[in-house]
Structures are given as structure tokens and as C-alpha cells.
Motif scaffolding. Structure first.
Motif, PDB file in Angstrom:
ATOM      1  N   TYR A  62      40.263  32.072  49.033  1.00 36.29           N
ATOM      2  CA  TYR A  62      40.190  33.353  49.510  1.00 36.29           C
ATOM      3  C   TYR A  62      41.304  34.112  48.769  1.00 36.29           C
ATOM      4  O   TYR A  62      41.276  35.381  48.835  1.00 36.29           O
ATOM      5  N   TYR A  65      40.188  35.198  45.597  1.00 36.77           N
ATOM      6  CA  TYR A  65      39.448  36.321  45.628  1.00 36.77           C
ATOM      7  C   TYR A  65      39.979  37.519  45.844  1.00 36.77           C
ATOM      8  O   TYR A  65      39.838  38.701  45.254  1.00 36.77           O
ATOM      9  N   GLU A  66      41.115  37.673  46.546  1.00 37.30           N
ATOM     10  CA  GLU A  66      41.928  38.856  46.964  1.00 37.30           C
ATOM     11  C   GLU A  66      42.690  39.298  45.801  1.00 37.30           C
ATOM     12  O   GLU A  66      42.917  40.323  45.526  1.00 37.30           O
ATOM     13  N   ASN A  69      40.271  41.179  43.700  1.00 34.35           N
ATOM     14  CA  ASN A  69      40.183  42.626  44.393  1.00 34.35           C
ATOM     15  C   ASN A  69      41.641  43.507  43.904  1.00 34.35           C
ATOM     16  O   ASN A  69      41.173  44.548  43.393  1.00 34.35           O
ATOM     17  N   GLN A 186      40.789  40.993  55.176  1.00 37.11           N
ATOM     18  CA  GLN A 186      39.810  39.913  55.157  1.00 37.11           C
ATOM     19  C   GLN A 186      38.849  39.944  55.699  1.00 37.11           C
ATOM     20  O   GLN A 186      37.600  39.093  55.408  1.00 37.11           O
ATOM     21  N   LEU A 189      35.341  40.418  53.499  1.00 40.14           N
ATOM     22  CA  LEU A 189      34.471  39.436  53.111  1.00 40.14           C
ATOM     23  C   LEU A 189      33.495  38.917  53.984  1.00 40.14           C
ATOM     24  O   LEU A 189      33.826  38.286  55.252  1.00 40.14           O
ATOM     25  N   TYR A 192      33.796  35.483  55.923  1.00 38.69           N
ATOM     26  CA  TYR A 192      34.801  35.460  56.954  1.00 38.69           C
ATOM     27  C   TYR A 192      34.420  36.266  58.158  1.00 38.69           C
ATOM     28  O   TYR A 192      34.536  35.714  59.164  1.00 38.69           O
ATOM     29  N   ILE A 204      34.655  29.622  50.030  1.00 37.15           N
ATOM     30  CA  ILE A 204      34.143  30.569  48.975  1.00 37.15           C
ATOM     31  C   ILE A 204      34.398  30.022  47.691  1.00 37.15           C
ATOM     32  O   ILE A 204      34.355  31.175  46.987  1.00 37.15           O
ATOM     33  N   GLN A 207      31.714  30.905  45.222  1.00 31.68           N
ATOM     34  CA  GLN A 207      31.327  32.380  45.275  1.00 31.68           C
ATOM     35  C   GLN A 207      32.641  33.171  44.310  1.00 31.68           C
ATOM     36  O   GLN A 207      32.427  33.848  43.581  1.00 31.68           O
TER      37      GLN A 207
END
Length: 232
Positions: A62, A65-66, A69, A186, A189, A192, A204, A207
Motif C-alpha cells: 500500500y 501504491y501511495e 500516486n 487510503q 483504494l 481497502y 494488493i 496490483q
């Protein structure tokens, strides 16, 4: 969704050490006129913020992923994509992952057991602001001894340096944001947000790796300085 049989749990010692290092990284300056216990060197406001920061430390996929972003929002900072690639190209998403439950305000875990040894040893203090019907804010005070112990632990156990680096990365990534803002980020997603209340928030990793491959492909060969095998 993660079934109870698959959940990997940290020991109480691991939780206490991680939270001390996280609070050390996240503790902000004392505001003018703010009451604090003697020897306080920094303050963390709200349990929601502490829980959300802890979620990214405990769930590297996670966090990656952030980071992606943030990279999409600020493509002139390629280091964000490189950090995501380093996380996803390692065993970290599996080895460092400790799932959290999803409740009303997102990722959650009871903190009292992990914080109790830190309070008992004079490393932290905590208090609550009470409203008419409920607690409206939890406040965590990092004491001078807590900061000293955080530094000495890493010197005595170099393996803990990962937690120092990771907690600082997480705090720097969302510098200045409050608990509600972190919760909202958060929840963007679906994996989540769609986790049923009381269930553990699932991984994830694949992904995130697929998204990394897409971002790297958009840059062209060799543009990020990371090989494709890092996202495989």
C-alpha cells in the motif's frame, strides 16, 4: 480479504518498538500554549493519524501504491517511482506485512497493549480529550527518554534501521496531513474501502506491481534507473 488463518501477527515487543520509532518520526513541535508533560520533546495528535501512518509501515504494498500516486501528481520527482520499485522488487511486501482490521475510520488495531510498556518505562505519555459523550482526541507525548531510547535501540540493533528509514519515509510522504486526510487517501483504494468491517485488509502486491510496470513502460526503457525484474 485476509482470512484469520492467514493473518501474520507481530509480537508485543515488535509492536512496541515499531510504535516508538513511528512516534519518534511523527512527533511534531509543541504548539505555543499547549499543555505537555515535563520532558516532552514532541507531540502526535489523534489516534486516527497514528493508525493510518502505522498502516503504511505495516503494509509496504500500500505504501508503494501511495508513492506511485505521489509520483503521478509530481512526475518531476522520479525518486518516488524508484522507491516504489525498490519495495515491490523485494520480499518486503511479504516479510514486513502485518495486516490490520478495517473499522469505521479505516485501518485499526488496539494500541494500548503495545503502548503500555513505553508508558511504564517513561518513554511516552498519552492523554485523551473528552467530549460530552466520547473521546474526541488521543494525544501522544514523546518524552526525552523515549527519543534517547529510540536512538540507542538502533545503535544496539542495526536491523531496526529499516523501521527508522520506513517510518521517516511514511511521515515525510504525508507531512502536514491530519488523520482524516490520511483516512480519505487510503479509502481511495477499492480493496481497502471494500473490506468488510471487522475483517483484515488484504494485500494488493500484484496490483501494485502491475501499476508499476505500466508507469515504467510509459517512461520508456531505462528511464527510471530500475530494471524490469524489480517489478516482476
Amino acid at each position: 480479504m485476509v482470512t484469520s488463518a492467514a493473518v501474520r501477527r507481530a509480537t508485543r515487543w515488535q509492536d512496541s518498538v515499531r510504535l516508538l520509532l513511528l512516534i519518534d518520526a511523527a512527533a511534531g513541535p509543541i504548539a505555543d500554549g499547549e499543555w505537555v508533560p515535563p520532558s516532552t520533546v514532541g507531540v502526535v495528535h489523534t489516534q486516527v493519524r497514528l493508525q493510518k501512518l502505522d498502516f503504511w509501515v505495516r503494509n509496504p504494498d500500500y505504501l508503494a501504491y501511495e508513492l506511485m500516486n505521489e509520483y503521478v501528481a509530481t512526475p518531476d520527482v522520479p525518486r518516488l517511482l524508484e522507491l516504489a520499485a525498490e519495495i515491490l522488487g523485494s520480499e518486503e511486501p511479504d516479510l514486513r506485512r502485518f495486516p490490520m482490521l478495517r473499522y469505521k475510520y479505516g485501518a485499526f488495531e488496539e494500541l494500548d497493549d503495545a503502548l503500555a510498556p513505553l508508558v511504564e518505562r517513561g518513554l511516552l505519555r498519552k492523554t485523551q480529550l473528552l467530549g460530552r459523550e466520547r473521546v474526541v482526541e488521543h494525544i501522544y507525548f514523546l518524552l526525552e527518554r523515549g527519543r534517547q531510547v529510540a536512538k540507542s535501540m538502533v545503535a544496539e540493533a542495526p536491523a531496526l534501521a529499516w523501521y527508522v528509514e520506513r517510518t521517516r519515509l511514511v511521515v515525510d510522504l504525508v507531512d502536514g496531513l491530519g488523520g482524516t486526510q490520511l483516512k480519505d487517501r487510503q479509502y481511495l483504494l477499492r480493496d481497502y474501502a471494500d473490506t468488510p468491517w471487522g475483517q483484515h485488509i488484504g494485500a494488493i502486491t500484484e496490483q501494485a506491481r502491475e501499476r508499476l510496470r505500466e508507469l515504467q513502460a510509459a517512461l520508456g526503457p531505462g528511464a527510471t534507473g530500475n530494471s524490469d525484474k524489480e517489478a516482476s
